[in-house]
Enzyme design. Structure first.
Site, PDB file in Angstrom:
ATOM      1  N   TYR A   2      -8.927  23.861  -2.560  1.00  0.00           N
ATOM      2  CA  TYR A   2      -7.589  23.446  -2.123  1.00  0.00           C
ATOM      3  C   TYR A   2      -6.732  24.688  -1.873  1.00  0.00           C
ATOM      4  O   TYR A   2      -6.307  25.379  -2.803  1.00  0.00           O
ATOM      5  CB  TYR A   2      -6.912  22.532  -3.152  1.00  0.00           C
ATOM      6  CG  TYR A   2      -7.601  21.185  -3.342  1.00  0.00           C
ATOM      7  CD1 TYR A   2      -8.574  20.737  -2.454  1.00  0.00           C
ATOM      8  CD2 TYR A   2      -7.274  20.359  -4.410  1.00  0.00           C
ATOM      9  CE1 TYR A   2      -9.207  19.508  -2.627  1.00  0.00           C
ATOM     10  CE2 TYR A   2      -7.898  19.116  -4.585  1.00  0.00           C
ATOM     11  CZ  TYR A   2      -8.865  18.720  -3.687  1.00  0.00           C
ATOM     12  OH  TYR A   2      -9.490  17.494  -3.865  1.00  0.00           O
ATOM     13  N   SER A  10      -7.820   9.625  -2.777  1.00  0.00           N
ATOM     14  CA  SER A  10      -7.045   8.920  -1.739  1.00  0.00           C
ATOM     15  C   SER A  10      -6.729   7.486  -2.165  1.00  0.00           C
ATOM     16  O   SER A  10      -6.958   6.534  -1.412  1.00  0.00           O
ATOM     17  CB  SER A  10      -7.770   8.927  -0.386  1.00  0.00           C
ATOM     18  OG  SER A  10      -7.824  10.232   0.146  1.00  0.00           O
ATOM     19  N   PRO A  11      -6.181   7.302  -3.372  1.00  0.00           N
ATOM     20  CA  PRO A  11      -5.923   5.935  -3.861  1.00  0.00           C
ATOM     21  C   PRO A  11      -4.861   5.211  -3.040  1.00  0.00           C
ATOM     22  O   PRO A  11      -4.791   3.985  -3.066  1.00  0.00           O
ATOM     23  CB  PRO A  11      -5.465   6.144  -5.307  1.00  0.00           C
ATOM     24  CG  PRO A  11      -4.912   7.532  -5.331  1.00  0.00           C
ATOM     25  CD  PRO A  11      -5.752   8.319  -4.373  1.00  0.00           C
ATOM     26  N   ALA A  71      -4.750   5.605   0.243  1.00  0.00           N
ATOM     27  CA  ALA A  71      -5.271   5.764   1.610  1.00  0.00           C
ATOM     28  C   ALA A  71      -4.409   6.784   2.370  1.00  0.00           C
ATOM     29  O   ALA A  71      -3.959   6.552   3.489  1.00  0.00           O
ATOM     30  CB  ALA A  71      -5.345   4.430   2.349  1.00  0.00           C
ATOM     31  N   GLY A 108      -1.380   7.789   1.899  1.00  0.00           N
ATOM     32  CA  GLY A 108       0.024   7.421   2.163  1.00  0.00           C
ATOM     33  C   GLY A 108       0.162   6.122   2.922  1.00  0.00           C
ATOM     34  O   GLY A 108       1.229   5.512   2.924  1.00  0.00           O
ATOM     35  N   LEU A 119      -0.862   3.136   2.263  1.00  0.00           N
ATOM     36  CA  LEU A 119      -0.554   1.963   1.444  1.00  0.00           C
ATOM     37  C   LEU A 119       0.870   1.994   0.875  1.00  0.00           C
ATOM     38  O   LEU A 119       1.296   1.030   0.242  1.00  0.00           O
ATOM     39  CB  LEU A 119      -1.593   1.817   0.319  1.00  0.00           C
ATOM     40  CG  LEU A 119      -3.027   1.590   0.823  1.00  0.00           C
ATOM     41  CD1 LEU A 119      -4.031   1.681  -0.318  1.00  0.00           C
ATOM     42  CD2 LEU A 119      -3.149   0.220   1.514  1.00  0.00           C
ATOM     43  N   GLY A 157       3.246   1.866   2.779  1.00  0.00           N
ATOM     44  CA  GLY A 157       3.939   0.980   3.715  1.00  0.00           C
ATOM     45  C   GLY A 157       4.972   1.679   4.571  1.00  0.00           C
ATOM     46  O   GLY A 157       5.647   1.041   5.386  1.00  0.00           O
ATOM     47  N   LYS A 158       5.093   3.005   4.430  1.00  0.00           N
ATOM     48  CA  LYS A 158       6.156   3.676   5.206  1.00  0.00           C
ATOM     49  C   LYS A 158       5.711   4.021   6.620  1.00  0.00           C
ATOM     50  O   LYS A 158       6.530   4.400   7.441  1.00  0.00           O
ATOM     51  CB  LYS A 158       6.647   4.922   4.468  1.00  0.00           C
ATOM     52  CG  LYS A 158       5.622   6.024   4.369  1.00  0.00           C
ATOM     53  CD  LYS A 158       6.158   7.172   3.530  1.00  0.00           C
ATOM     54  CE  LYS A 158       5.050   8.147   3.213  1.00  0.00           C
ATOM     55  NZ  LYS A 158       5.464   9.223   2.346  1.00  0.00           N
TER      56      LYS A 158
HETATM   57  N1  LIG Z   1     -13.110  14.705  -4.516  1.00  0.00           N
HETATM   58  C1  LIG Z   1     -12.778  14.724  -3.265  1.00  0.00           C
HETATM   59  O1  LIG Z   1     -13.609  14.947  -2.362  1.00  0.00           O
HETATM   60  C2  LIG Z   1     -11.356  14.474  -2.892  1.00  0.00           C
HETATM   61  C3  LIG Z   1     -11.002  14.184  -1.559  1.00  0.00           C
HETATM   62  C4  LIG Z   1      -9.663  13.918  -1.264  1.00  0.00           C
HETATM   63  C5  LIG Z   1      -8.694  13.953  -2.289  1.00  0.00           C
HETATM   64  N2  LIG Z   1      -9.072  14.283  -3.569  1.00  0.00           N
HETATM   65  C6  LIG Z   1      -8.056  14.318  -4.660  1.00  0.00           C
HETATM   66  O2  LIG Z   1      -7.356  13.082  -4.656  1.00  0.00           O
HETATM   67  C7  LIG Z   1      -5.952  13.327  -4.599  1.00  0.00           C
HETATM   68  C8  LIG Z   1      -5.271  12.182  -3.870  1.00  0.00           C
HETATM   69  O3  LIG Z   1      -5.873  11.930  -2.611  1.00  0.00           O
HETATM   70  P1  LIG Z   1      -5.126  12.227  -1.211  1.00  0.00           P
HETATM   71  O4  LIG Z   1      -4.124  13.295  -1.402  1.00  0.00           O
HETATM   72  O5  LIG Z   1      -6.198  12.404  -0.207  1.00  0.00           O
HETATM   73  O6  LIG Z   1      -4.430  10.838  -0.839  1.00  0.00           O
HETATM   74  P2  LIG Z   1      -3.399   9.826  -1.524  1.00  0.00           P
HETATM   75  O7  LIG Z   1      -3.148  10.154  -2.933  1.00  0.00           O
HETATM   76  O8  LIG Z   1      -3.912   8.488  -1.169  1.00  0.00           O
HETATM   77  O9  LIG Z   1      -2.081  10.077  -0.650  1.00  0.00           O
HETATM   78  C9  LIG Z   1      -1.242  11.160  -0.908  1.00  0.00           C
HETATM   79  C10 LIG Z   1      -0.090  11.192   0.085  1.00  0.00           C
HETATM   80  O10 LIG Z   1       0.580   9.953   0.137  1.00  0.00           O
HETATM   81  C11 LIG Z   1       1.986  10.161   0.200  1.00  0.00           C
HETATM   82  N3  LIG Z   1       2.561   9.597  -1.048  1.00  0.00           N
HETATM   83  C12 LIG Z   1       2.165   9.839  -2.318  1.00  0.00           C
HETATM   84  N4  LIG Z   1       2.880   9.113  -3.185  1.00  0.00           N
HETATM   85  C13 LIG Z   1       3.739   8.384  -2.458  1.00  0.00           C
HETATM   86  C14 LIG Z   1       4.731   7.439  -2.781  1.00  0.00           C
HETATM   87  N5  LIG Z   1       4.967   7.090  -4.040  1.00  0.00           N
HETATM   88  N6  LIG Z   1       5.445   6.876  -1.772  1.00  0.00           N
HETATM   89  C15 LIG Z   1       5.208   7.200  -0.492  1.00  0.00           C
HETATM   90  N7  LIG Z   1       4.269   8.097  -0.120  1.00  0.00           N
HETATM   91  C16 LIG Z   1       3.538   8.681  -1.090  1.00  0.00           C
HETATM   92  C17 LIG Z   1       2.210  11.652   0.318  1.00  0.00           C
HETATM   93  O11 LIG Z   1       2.197  12.077   1.689  1.00  0.00           O
HETATM   94  P3  LIG Z   1       3.427  11.887   2.702  1.00  0.00           P
HETATM   95  O12 LIG Z   1       4.686  11.821   1.896  1.00  0.00           O
HETATM   96  O13 LIG Z   1       3.344  13.041   3.638  1.00  0.00           O
HETATM   97  O14 LIG Z   1       3.114  10.582   3.412  1.00  0.00           O
HETATM   98  C18 LIG Z   1       0.976  12.204  -0.338  1.00  0.00           C
HETATM   99  O15 LIG Z   1       0.653  13.484   0.131  1.00  0.00           O
HETATM  100  C19 LIG Z   1      -5.828  14.698  -3.922  1.00  0.00           C
HETATM  101  O16 LIG Z   1      -4.609  15.336  -4.212  1.00  0.00           O
HETATM  102  C20 LIG Z   1      -7.008  15.414  -4.532  1.00  0.00           C
HETATM  103  O17 LIG Z   1      -6.670  15.907  -5.813  1.00  0.00           O
HETATM  104  C21 LIG Z   1     -10.373  14.522  -3.871  1.00  0.00           C
END
Ligand SMILES: NC(=O)c1ccc[n+]([C@@H]2O[C@H](COP(=O)([O-])OP(=O)(O)OC[C@H]3O[C@@H](n4cnc5c(N)ncnc54)[C@H](OP(=O)(O)O)[C@@H]3O)[C@@H](O)[C@H]2O)c1
Length: 316
Positions: free
Chosen positions: A56, A201-202, A204, A206, A208, A210-211
């Protein structure tokens, strides 16, 4: 905040973690003070489980975490640091080199959870060779626990067969309301083996929350420019789910993101999601997914709608 054990171990982790991939150019939080504010808020709310990776920002995320923990004066025992070693470092020499560098960036004496980010798919190093190196790091106290990420079950079984005194405690994979492939083989494996299942990506990415809408997608300056869920062909299939999330958000006086995360938490007691947050407000919202429960009927409603969504990854 609620806490649970990290797999079969005694280590207590918060039921929701903080994903720290955001602290990189991929997601755009490259200002240290912004990252520090996110980490401070997470700690204040009782989130003690931070997920990062060596790749990262090529070390930037680990560096920010180490510096913030130090500057904020957060006692070492109040944080569980989970990092990941990339597949291409999985050979008997680089395992040691990579962990040495990671420890330095994080400013700690041991890594609480070292996850294998993905299998060594390009170099095909013998599993037994790097498994032995990983186990040496546990023996020497540089790594407390090991976990896998993106490993299929057959490779997990092979990896585990090479350990002589330790074992993995966790599995980390993509899993959210619109991408559910992990539920067929991987989550049952975690449940059967007393392992924590960590959905990445819990939200998806961002979607989910809904914004975003097909007419108003993310700006595509970040990692999402290649993300299948935001491709118009997939995005147009989401409206029923996003509407249901909004309606349930009103019913429970929560936000759609909190509903989506609570659905994961209710799915299985071994699940610990790690939503990535770019601001303290997002951390606060995500922490608020814990401490209450969707009713069985509402959980089922989302289950049915989400099962009807078929995403294609063939977008080019
Ligand atoms: N093991 C692996 O291969 C792997 C792969 C991917 C990720 N990961 C890990 O999983 C973590 C989470 O996954 P991810 O970052 O891919 O996706 P995510 O958690 O599904 O989405 C994160 C994004 O959603 C938005 N968000 C977060 N909380 C919010 C809220 N309460 N309200 C509105 N928008 C919100 C933010 O972006 P915006 O505000 O710009 O919309 C944020 O950057 C990563 O940080 C990483 O540590 C691991």
């Amino acid at each position: 905040m609620e806490y649970t054990n990290l797999g079969w171990s005694d280590l207590k982790i918060s039921r929701i973690g903080l994903g720290a991939w955001q602290f990189s150019e991929a997601w755009g939080v490259v200002d240290y003070e912004a990252a520090k504010a996110v980490i401070a808020k997470a700690h204040e709310l009782g989130i003690n489980f931070i997920d990062t990776a060596m790749v990262y920002g090529r070390g930037l995320s680990e560096e920010f975490i180490g510096r913030a923990l130090r500057e904020l004066g957060i006692p070492r025992e109040e944080v569980v640091i989970a990092t990941k070693i990339p597949g291409e470092f999985l050979n008997p020499d680089d395992v040691f080199r990579a962990v040495d560098k990671s420890l330095k960036r994080l400013g700690v004496n041991e890594i609480d959870l070292l996850q294998l980010h993905w299998p060594p798919c390009w170099h095909n190093y013998p599993t037994g060779a790097y498994a032995r190196a990983l186990e040496r790091l546990v023996a020497m106290g540089k790594v407390v626990h090991l976990g896998v990420s993106n490993y299929p079950v057959a490779l997990i079984e092979e990896l585990r067969s090479y350990f002589s005194f330790t074992d993995i405690v966790s599995m980390q994979y993509r899993f959210n309301l619109v991408e559910r492939w992990a539920e067929y083989e991987l989550i049952p494996y975690a449940e059967a083996n007393d392992l924590t299942f960590i959905p990445w990506s819990p939200l998806a990415k961002g979607l989910l929350s809904g914004k975003y809408t097909p007419e108003n997608p993310p700006e595509f300056k970040d990692v999402r420019s290649n993300e299948a869920v935001f491709h118009p062909e997939n995005f147009k299939k989401m409206s029923e789910l996003l509407n249901a999330l909004k309606q349930l958000a009103e019913k429970y006086n929560k936000t759609p993101a909190q509903i989506a995360l609570n659905w994961l938490l209710k799915y299985s007691p071994v699940i610990v999601p790690i939503p990535g947050a770019k601001t303290p407000k997002q951390v606060e919202e995500n922490a608020g997914a814990v401490g209450w429960e969707l009713s069985y009927d509402d959980w089922r409603l989302l289950d049915e709608i989400s099962k009807s969504i078929k995403i294609t990854y063939v977008t080019w």
